[in-house]
Motif scaffolding. Sequence first.
Motif, PDB file in Angstrom:
ATOM      1  N   THR A   3      42.460  44.793  45.315  1.00  0.00           N
ATOM      2  CA  THR A   3      42.437  43.385  45.687  1.00  0.00           C
ATOM      3  C   THR A   3      42.106  43.654  47.137  1.00  0.00           C
ATOM      4  O   THR A   3      42.434  44.709  48.001  1.00  0.00           O
ATOM      5  CB  THR A   3      43.531  42.773  45.594  1.00  0.00           C
ATOM      6  OG1 THR A   3      44.680  43.155  46.059  1.00  0.00           O
ATOM      7  CG2 THR A   3      43.856  42.521  44.095  1.00  0.00           C
ATOM      8  N   VAL A 157      29.333  40.289  45.826  1.00  0.00           N
ATOM      9  CA  VAL A 157      30.915  40.397  45.676  1.00  0.00           C
ATOM     10  C   VAL A 157      31.144  41.152  44.330  1.00  0.00           C
ATOM     11  O   VAL A 157      31.734  41.761  44.105  1.00  0.00           O
ATOM     12  CB  VAL A 157      31.399  39.384  45.592  1.00  0.00           C
ATOM     13  CG1 VAL A 157      32.903  39.405  45.218  1.00  0.00           C
ATOM     14  CG2 VAL A 157      31.438  38.728  47.131  1.00  0.00           C
ATOM     15  N   ALA A 158      30.119  40.809  43.191  1.00  0.00           N
ATOM     16  CA  ALA A 158      30.403  41.156  41.819  1.00  0.00           C
ATOM     17  C   ALA A 158      30.123  42.665  41.899  1.00  0.00           C
ATOM     18  O   ALA A 158      30.707  43.529  40.990  1.00  0.00           O
ATOM     19  CB  ALA A 158      29.635  40.744  40.835  1.00  0.00           C
ATOM     20  N   GLY A 160      30.363  44.795  44.127  1.00  0.00           N
ATOM     21  CA  GLY A 160      31.225  45.653  45.051  1.00  0.00           C
ATOM     22  C   GLY A 160      30.657  46.045  46.363  1.00  0.00           C
ATOM     23  O   GLY A 160      30.910  46.848  47.103  1.00  0.00           O
ATOM     24  N   VAL A 183      32.829  35.844  39.299  1.00  0.00           N
ATOM     25  CA  VAL A 183      33.782  36.054  40.716  1.00  0.00           C
ATOM     26  C   VAL A 183      34.368  34.701  40.896  1.00  0.00           C
ATOM     27  O   VAL A 183      34.139  33.797  40.254  1.00  0.00           O
ATOM     28  CB  VAL A 183      33.027  36.548  41.869  1.00  0.00           C
ATOM     29  CG1 VAL A 183      32.254  38.000  41.424  1.00  0.00           C
ATOM     30  CG2 VAL A 183      31.793  35.517  42.404  1.00  0.00           C
ATOM     31  N   ARG A 220      36.418  38.311  44.619  1.00  0.00           N
ATOM     32  CA  ARG A 220      36.795  38.663  43.332  1.00  0.00           C
ATOM     33  C   ARG A 220      37.804  38.193  42.826  1.00  0.00           C
ATOM     34  O   ARG A 220      38.193  37.673  41.607  1.00  0.00           O
ATOM     35  CB  ARG A 220      37.180  40.456  43.139  1.00  0.00           C
ATOM     36  CG  ARG A 220      35.695  41.034  43.527  1.00  0.00           C
ATOM     37  CD  ARG A 220      35.799  42.587  43.216  1.00  0.00           C
ATOM     38  NE  ARG A 220      34.551  43.134  43.048  1.00  0.00           N
ATOM     39  CZ  ARG A 220      34.245  44.230  42.491  1.00  0.00           C
ATOM     40  NH1 ARG A 220      35.233  45.186  42.234  1.00  0.00           N
ATOM     41  NH2 ARG A 220      33.114  44.891  42.354  1.00  0.00           N
ATOM     42  N   TYR A 221      39.215  37.786  43.485  1.00  0.00           N
ATOM     43  CA  TYR A 221      40.337  37.273  43.341  1.00  0.00           C
ATOM     44  C   TYR A 221      40.694  36.122  44.136  1.00  0.00           C
ATOM     45  O   TYR A 221      40.156  35.992  45.214  1.00  0.00           O
ATOM     46  CB  TYR A 221      41.471  38.337  43.099  1.00  0.00           C
ATOM     47  CG  TYR A 221      41.324  39.517  42.327  1.00  0.00           C
ATOM     48  CD1 TYR A 221      41.272  39.626  41.066  1.00  0.00           C
ATOM     49  CD2 TYR A 221      40.557  40.664  42.988  1.00  0.00           C
ATOM     50  CE1 TYR A 221      41.214  40.810  40.040  1.00  0.00           C
ATOM     51  CE2 TYR A 221      40.227  41.902  42.102  1.00  0.00           C
ATOM     52  CZ  TYR A 221      40.579  41.939  40.961  1.00  0.00           C
ATOM     53  OH  TYR A 221      40.053  42.867  40.257  1.00  0.00           O
ATOM     54  N   ASP A 224      41.990  36.970  47.359  1.00  0.00           N
ATOM     55  CA  ASP A 224      41.277  37.415  48.479  1.00  0.00           C
ATOM     56  C   ASP A 224      40.620  36.149  49.109  1.00  0.00           C
ATOM     57  O   ASP A 224      40.463  36.193  50.168  1.00  0.00           O
ATOM     58  CB  ASP A 224      39.801  38.025  47.540  1.00  0.00           C
ATOM     59  CG  ASP A 224      40.450  39.371  46.782  1.00  0.00           C
ATOM     60  OD1 ASP A 224      41.436  39.724  47.304  1.00  0.00           O
ATOM     61  OD2 ASP A 224      39.567  39.865  46.091  1.00  0.00           O
ATOM     62  N   PHE A 471      39.149  38.586  37.265  1.00  0.00           N
ATOM     63  CA  PHE A 471      37.603  39.362  37.523  1.00  0.00           C
ATOM     64  C   PHE A 471      37.685  40.314  36.653  1.00  0.00           C
ATOM     65  O   PHE A 471      38.722  41.145  36.484  1.00  0.00           O
ATOM     66  CB  PHE A 471      37.348  39.769  38.858  1.00  0.00           C
ATOM     67  CG  PHE A 471      36.270  40.608  39.316  1.00  0.00           C
ATOM     68  CD1 PHE A 471      34.944  40.063  39.292  1.00  0.00           C
ATOM     69  CD2 PHE A 471      36.528  41.957  39.181  1.00  0.00           C
ATOM     70  CE1 PHE A 471      34.084  41.002  39.817  1.00  0.00           C
ATOM     71  CE2 PHE A 471      35.568  42.783  39.752  1.00  0.00           C
ATOM     72  CZ  PHE A 471      34.337  42.327  39.688  1.00  0.00           C
ATOM     73  N   GLN A 472      36.355  40.764  36.072  1.00  0.00           N
ATOM     74  CA  GLN A 472      36.129  41.982  35.276  1.00  0.00           C
ATOM     75  C   GLN A 472      34.743  42.840  35.763  1.00  0.00           C
ATOM     76  O   GLN A 472      34.025  41.912  36.403  1.00  0.00           O
ATOM     77  CB  GLN A 472      36.074  41.610  33.914  1.00  0.00           C
ATOM     78  CG  GLN A 472      37.213  41.154  33.205  1.00  0.00           C
ATOM     79  CD  GLN A 472      36.722  40.932  31.659  1.00  0.00           C
ATOM     80  OE1 GLN A 472      36.347  41.721  31.011  1.00  0.00           O
ATOM     81  NE2 GLN A 472      36.990  39.700  31.345  1.00  0.00           N
ATOM     82  N   GLN A 473      34.863  43.871  35.962  1.00  0.00           N
ATOM     83  CA  GLN A 473      33.808  44.723  36.520  1.00  0.00           C
ATOM     84  C   GLN A 473      32.597  44.559  35.497  1.00  0.00           C
ATOM     85  O   GLN A 473      32.538  44.807  34.582  1.00  0.00           O
ATOM     86  CB  GLN A 473      34.166  46.222  36.887  1.00  0.00           C
ATOM     87  CG  GLN A 473      33.173  47.065  37.245  1.00  0.00           C
ATOM     88  CD  GLN A 473      32.968  47.202  38.828  1.00  0.00           C
ATOM     89  OE1 GLN A 473      34.139  47.071  39.563  1.00  0.00           O
ATOM     90  NE2 GLN A 473      31.812  46.870  39.365  1.00  0.00           N
TER      91      GLN A 473
END
Length: 478
Positions: A3, A157-158, A160, A183, A220-221, A224, A471-473
């Motif tokens: 995070t 953002v998704a 990274g 996101v 993502r969170y 954040d 969020f999931q990658q």
Amino acid sequence: MPTNRQLLTDLAAGRISIEAHIRERLQRIERLNSKINSVVTLSPHALEQAQAADRLRESGAALPALFGLPLTVKDLYATAGLKTTAGFKALANYVPSEDAVLVARAQAAGAILLGKTNTAELGADMQCCNPLFGATHNPWNLGLTSGGSSGGSAAAVAAGFSALDIGSDLAGSIRLPAAFCGVAGIKTTENRLPRTGHIPHLPNRQRSVWHLLSFGLLARYVDDLRLGLAALLIPEQGAAITDSTVPPLPVQAAQTKTQLRIAYWDDFNGLPLCPRTQTALQQTVEKLKSAGMTVKRIKPTDFDFQAAWEAYGEIMGAEVGMGMPVWQRIAFGTAGYLMPKSRFIMTSVGSGMRLNMRRYNQALNTRERLITSLEHFLQQWDIWLCPVAPTTAFPHCKPQSSISIGSQSMPYLEATTSLVTPFSLTGHPVISLPAGLFDGLPVGMQLVGRRWQDEALLDCAEAVERVLQGFQQPETIL
């Protein structure tokens, strides 16, 4: 990836070199951006700023709130010395001399600008595509749209590429991409954040958009978003007031919430919801109930969605239209007049572009009535929850297309904006939150809170996120 709060702690403590971390982000962009096309202009100063940040930390000086955080910015915001194009050919080589206020505040708080993210041309589409940079692809499925107009922001953002992105939202332009890319995104209360340096309006032109447009963040969170918003709400030292519509409200402290009173809704004048969206909403409701929260299917008794769509279109069409060439406004207005009733939002926008001041005033009065209705409703409920869109991410298509919604189809604009524009109209703060994956694609839920209570909405969203897991990658970019 951690995070943002965890990352900031490690950067401040020296466990991670800021220069090394920024290099890692830039290398990730170099490796993956050709597939996604979310970052369109890189800052040549990012590594230099990272090195300066490392020296600042080693000096023992006090560190700002976003110290070393990798930031991207939607290409509608002015960035000093860095191209700001809005995806518009006439601005292809436009380099501002000053930062937009929100960009200045983020950098004053220690964030390091990596670059600019792709947008729909002039921010005017629900997909992210323009004649300068082309289309941004969804990290979950490269054949699908990332949403618009902050589609480059959400995808970055998704993927990274950045830890935080500054976006904007006139018709769901933060919420839709956040939902499509899985996101979190916040559209703050209208006028909570200053707009100076954002397009619209075009550089050296008069402002015409006075309502509906809000500013915010994608990350993502939820925490954040909280960290980023707190920094954007603090005026940079010594800066003059640049936007008189923004009230000087203090930043509210975070509160931990576990039990919420949640209203939800699933019937928007009979519009269809795709199976993924229906399942996501049902499972969200059941999970929240199982977590001990009070959840009820209810809406304000006098909140009329049709009236909201019509008022939104009248105001948006009139204010955006005033900034357009006369011939273009007349063309849009005429096209709207000829649209079938199924194009209810486009018809209303076209009506607004014909600049009938009596209808415009009526729309503003409708807006005020719906604001009052929703504010009264939210005195009894912590949040009002509903889907972000009738559909999940769909294949790239023309704005004249129809979108498949399960076994039915809807016109393009209505299929993308019908569930977000009522809250653009009322100016309430809204968070788009990932509700999980359904048949391999993310689905987002809107959490609507009371006006000017953005931080309280973040408190509620964190409680919901703990239940939904957030969020999931995306697997396509691991």
